[in-house]
Design an enzyme around this catalytic site. Structure first.
Site, PDB file in Angstrom:
ATOM      1  NE  ARG A  56     135.583  26.380  99.839  1.00  0.00           N
ATOM      2  CZ  ARG A  56     134.649  26.627 100.748  1.00  0.00           C
ATOM      3  NH1 ARG A  56     133.488  25.981 100.683  1.00  0.00           N
ATOM      4  NH2 ARG A  56     134.854  27.499 101.682  1.00  0.00           N
ATOM      5  CG  ASP A  64     131.491  20.679  94.669  1.00  0.00           C
ATOM      6  OD1 ASP A  64     132.032  21.253  95.638  1.00  0.00           O
ATOM      7  OD2 ASP A  64     130.331  20.934  94.278  1.00  0.00           O
ATOM      8  NE  ARG A  78     128.000  19.549  89.650  1.00  0.00           N
ATOM      9  CZ  ARG A  78     128.116  18.962  90.838  1.00  0.00           C
ATOM     10  NH1 ARG A  78     129.086  19.338  91.676  1.00  0.00           N
ATOM     11  NH2 ARG A  78     127.282  18.022  91.192  1.00  0.00           N
TER      12      ARG A  78
END
Lengths: 260, 260
Positions: free
Chosen positions: A54, A56, A203
């Site tokens: 995935r 985001d 991140r």
């Protein structure tokens, strides 16, 4: 005889609610699934699309990898044209390849490369707001380069995983981290190459490197944070807009890293 | 004593319905007017903001110029900070300058510089869709450079003005046109410098140069189109997304061209 295809795609994540299908949301996976089934004339059962993982909402990709099986094969160049013609303007095909049924976009991954771009100016540059993370405080390149080396190797990244992760283990291998500056653009660029990354891990690592670069944390803080195995130690997460999935590497496809 | 300010701003035009105030639309002028009046604590009568000229929906600016009068003066550096703090993320201040009351953002203009960027790839690059015009057919740089020289000088640009223009005269002076290629980015860049431009004139000129670059029109077609003084001769208009207002020049401000 159905045929499996490995497709590398790029997308501007700004207007997608992330990769994974979600009800009433425009996601990369939902757009892909719709387009692939249209090209195959909506067979029953519907064709399922598998991604390498995935991304985001707001996260971009230059080299996301997907695979799917077409009940009736289409030559790769034709499939590439068909996909590009039917994709929305914020998504494009990088390459299409016929692969055998042992290939799996997610389970065959050997590693991933992510890039994070930080715009380091007093105020947000209007043209970079969706394509960089913004950090307005001074940054020291040397400090970030020195600290980044403490991330390399096999570590338990429990301190660097967002709540909501469903990973069974938080142990990951980071092969390399590079930090460089683009002074003329007021940008810092962080490149991560690892076996795989946990939910929000890149991140969170970037946010911590920025705090070190600004002097809010000591340059040798990363070993302590890793040892703590406590998400409270890292706390901040850099914004999605600066993150790019650059390429996904596969055991038998190490040569084509899909960088562009 | 009120004080007049000349402010250079940049904006990403993607999410604006152009510069000029329109009912129920998010425009550059409406955002500016709101912010300036808030900074001045909403005086009566309200402060009016004057721009150098309109830009259409989707058109960008690196050097749009506005002016307004504050009933109670604020030092230029403080005003710059206040504006940047209150602007939305797709708009930013380039510079703030105190000027005397004879300065007018629109009527004192001496010239304008516009840039148009064309992305020349088979399919739209997802990351350039809002920041370039897309042209998928082959382009010849030499042909476009040769043809562009026919635009330089004082001409009646009636063939290059969109319906809806309220200009009293269609005569304009173009000082210079430069066309160059960025091969590594698959881009062609068109730079226009003139006394002023009619509604959609730059986008119509670019569309015509692209047709010449692709061989759909002869390389010497521009003198014929100019002489015809007929909008039907040019027809196509390049998309707004590739157009940038680079700088506005003023009689007494020729030295600061606001390029960045």
């Amino acid at each position: 005889m159905s045929q499996r295809y490995k497709v590398v795609i790029e997308y501007d994540g700004t207007d997608f609610a992330g990769f994974q299908v979600q009800p009433h949301q425009r996601t990369v996976e939902s757009v892909l699934t719709k387009v692939v089934n249209q090209i195959a004339k909506n067979p029953q059962p519907a064709i399922q699309v598998f991604g390498s993982g995935r991304t985001d909402a707001g996260v971009h990709a230059h080299g996301q990898v997907i695979h799917f099986d077409l009940p009736k094969p289409i030559p790769a160049p034709n499939l590439r044209l068909a996909l590009n013609s039917m994709f929305p303007l914020d998504m494009a095909v990088v390459s299409v390849e016929e692969v055998d049924d042992t290939f799996h976009a997610r389970f065959s991954t050997h590693g991933k490369r992510y890039r994070y771009i930080v715009s380091n100016t007093p105020f947000v540059d209007p043209f970079k707001r969706n394509y960089t993370g913004h950090y307005k405080y001074p940054l020291n390149l040397d400090r970030m380069q020195t600290a980044s080396r403490d991330l390399i190797g096999e570590h338990d990244f429990t301190s660097f995983v967002a709540s909501g992760s469903q990973a069974k283990s938080n142990i990951r291998m980071i092969y390399d981290v590079q930090v460089h500056e683009r002074p003329e653009d007021h940008e810092f660029v962080f490149d991560f190459y690892g076996s795989g990354f946990l939910y929000n891990q890149v991140r969170i690592m970037v946010a911590l490197l920025l705090q070190i670069g600004n002097g809010r944390r000591p340059v040798n803080d990363i070993p302590r944070v890793l040892a703590a195995k406590d998400r409270e130690e890292a706390r901040e997460t850099a914004p999605a807009s600066g993150l790019y999935l650059e390429s996904v590497l596969y055991d038998k496809h190490v040569s084509d890293e899909n960088n562009n």
